[in-house]
Design a protein around this motif. Structure first.
Motif, PDB file in Angstrom:
ATOM      1  N   ILE A 153       2.514   1.619  -3.471  1.00 26.87           N
ATOM      2  CA  ILE A 153       1.593   2.054  -4.525  1.00 26.87           C
ATOM      3  C   ILE A 153       1.121   3.487  -4.309  1.00 26.87           C
ATOM      4  CG2 ILE A 153      -0.638   1.614  -5.599  1.00 26.87           C
ATOM      5  CD1 ILE A 153      -0.223  -1.242  -5.364  1.00 26.87           C
ATOM      6  N   ALA A 154       0.821   3.838  -3.055  1.00 24.83           N
ATOM      7  CA  ALA A 154       0.351   5.195  -2.778  1.00 24.83           C
ATOM      8  C   ALA A 154       1.411   6.194  -3.226  1.00 24.83           C
ATOM      9  CB  ALA A 154       0.057   5.369  -1.296  1.00 24.83           C
ATOM     10  N   GLU A 155       2.648   5.896  -2.924  1.00 24.12           N
ATOM     11  CA  GLU A 155       3.737   6.805  -3.266  1.00 24.12           C
ATOM     12  C   GLU A 155       3.885   6.917  -4.788  1.00 24.12           C
ATOM     13  OE1 GLU A 155       4.944   8.076  -0.401  1.00 24.12           O
ATOM     14  OE2 GLU A 155       6.028   9.542  -1.592  1.00 24.12           O
ATOM     15  N   GLY A 202       0.807  -1.218   0.000  1.00 21.74           N
ATOM     16  CA  GLY A 202       0.000   0.000   0.000  1.00 21.74           C
ATOM     17  C   GLY A 202       0.837   1.265   0.000  1.00 21.74           C
ATOM     18  N   LEU A 203       1.867   1.304   0.851  1.00 22.96           N
ATOM     19  CA  LEU A 203       2.703   2.500   0.908  1.00 22.96           C
ATOM     20  C   LEU A 203       3.453   2.674  -0.409  1.00 22.96           C
ATOM     21  CD1 LEU A 203       4.171   2.417   4.542  1.00 22.96           C
ATOM     22  CD2 LEU A 203       2.486   3.985   3.608  1.00 22.96           C
ATOM     23  N   HIS A 240       1.576   6.044  -7.250  1.00 23.68           N
ATOM     24  CA  HIS A 240       0.394   6.503  -7.974  1.00 23.68           C
ATOM     25  C   HIS A 240       0.044   7.945  -7.681  1.00 23.68           C
ATOM     26  CE1 HIS A 240      -1.292   3.062 -10.120  1.00 23.68           C
ATOM     27  NE2 HIS A 240      -0.651   2.344  -9.225  1.00 23.68           N
TER      28      HIS A 240
END
Lengths: 205, 205
Positions: free
Chosen positions: A167-169, A164-165, A171
């Motif tokens: 992908i968040a970074e 999650g971290l 995207h």
């Protein structure tokens, strides 16, 4: 040609393809370029890999298998629970960085990696990672380092947070197509902060 | 027309646009459809909003402002640290579900929401959320519920994880274009598990 010679040739092709995929991405790499890199005829290349998807799959499986292996070693060599998790983070950043252009498992994959067989390989990776992490948690529960949380659920949350971290970074904060050092530094810093709190949350006092 | 009449008409347009955007997404909504919904001429609509981007921006800012407000209320009404965080999660799931088709801030945005002004509005939201969460953490540090961790850094990691779990679930596990109940249930379950460990990690013993 003997079986081992075939195997050897396949490995050479995978290695050459991996270099191109890692640098240019899958979509921007042609079978001709890979054949040229190895001074191979296109016919020979297609003898070993009937189409590009087959080659992408072989390269992907190769990467995933080494990725798992490195993570497994990182956990086995750790002297403490946190050390293992932090070593895992480094392996993940190293692979994510090296194969960034292939976008394996970050939801931005090229058309070619959207093949169902690739999804199966990814699902297998995820399941193996989950089992590995749950076993790692159980090991430290036995040693009374960790609380009696549900090992499988906790492993799942931890792995989801790592993904999650990442992908968040990528995207949201990163919009250029080639990643920067700053991007990976931010991912490392945030992930380590998170993992430190996470470990405090599941450790016995 | 008086200023308040103009304001009122703008609000009606925003409301009508919001309905269409939320259901069909931005790309699949035309200015004509919005004008028709309000029995307005296209000329009148363009009097209030010179182009679709301006309308998308107004709708987006409207959503973000209510989103912040709801989160702020959730924290203010909480009887314990965890209660506030869990209430925040519910607000986020509720908004994420309601405006899913607009893909605000999940990295899948329509072309129209890629406007720099929209990015500015999102950045402002993120900064306000961060300040709000850091203040919330400081409040419970004063009450000696939480450890003396860096409030701002901890808030940042927590918000990143909330976004990260959301995006990971949508980009990786969910591939159909309309979200399902199961999707939101999975996000809720995983996020709550994570937050429970996170809270244990920053609470004093």
């Amino acid at each position: 040609m003997s079986v081992s010679a075939t195997d050897q040739k396949q490995e050479q092709i995978i290695e050459a393809a991996l270099k191109r995929f890692a640098h240019f991405g899958v979509a921007k790499t042609t079978m001709s370029e890979i054949a040229d890199d190895l001074s191979l005829s296109k016919a020979s290349l297609y003898y070993y890999f009937p189409d590009k998807t087959a080659l992408v799959l072989a390269v992907g499986e190769n990467i995933l298998s080494v990725f798992l292996d490195e993570q497994s070693k990182a956990l086995a060599n750790a002297q403490s629970f946190e050390e293992g998790i932090n070593a895992i983070i480094e392996v993940r950043i190293c692979f994510g960085r090296k194969y960034f252009m292939m976008h394996i498992g970050d939801g931005q994959s090229d058309v070619n990696t959207a093949d169902p067989k690739f999804k199966t390989a990814l699902d297998h990776l995820k399941q193996t990672e989950l089992d590995m992490m749950a076993a790692y948690i159980r090991q430290y529960q036995k040693e009374k380092v960790l609380k009696d949380v549900d090992a499988k659920e906790t492993a799942e949350v931890l792995l989801d947070v790592l993904v999650g971290l990442w992908i968040a970074e990528i995207h949201i904060h990163q919009k250029s197509f080639v990643p920067t050092n700053e991007l990976f530094e931010r991912i490392r810093t945030k992930t380590k902060r998170m993992v430190s709190i996470f470990c405090d949350g599941i450790k016995r006092n």
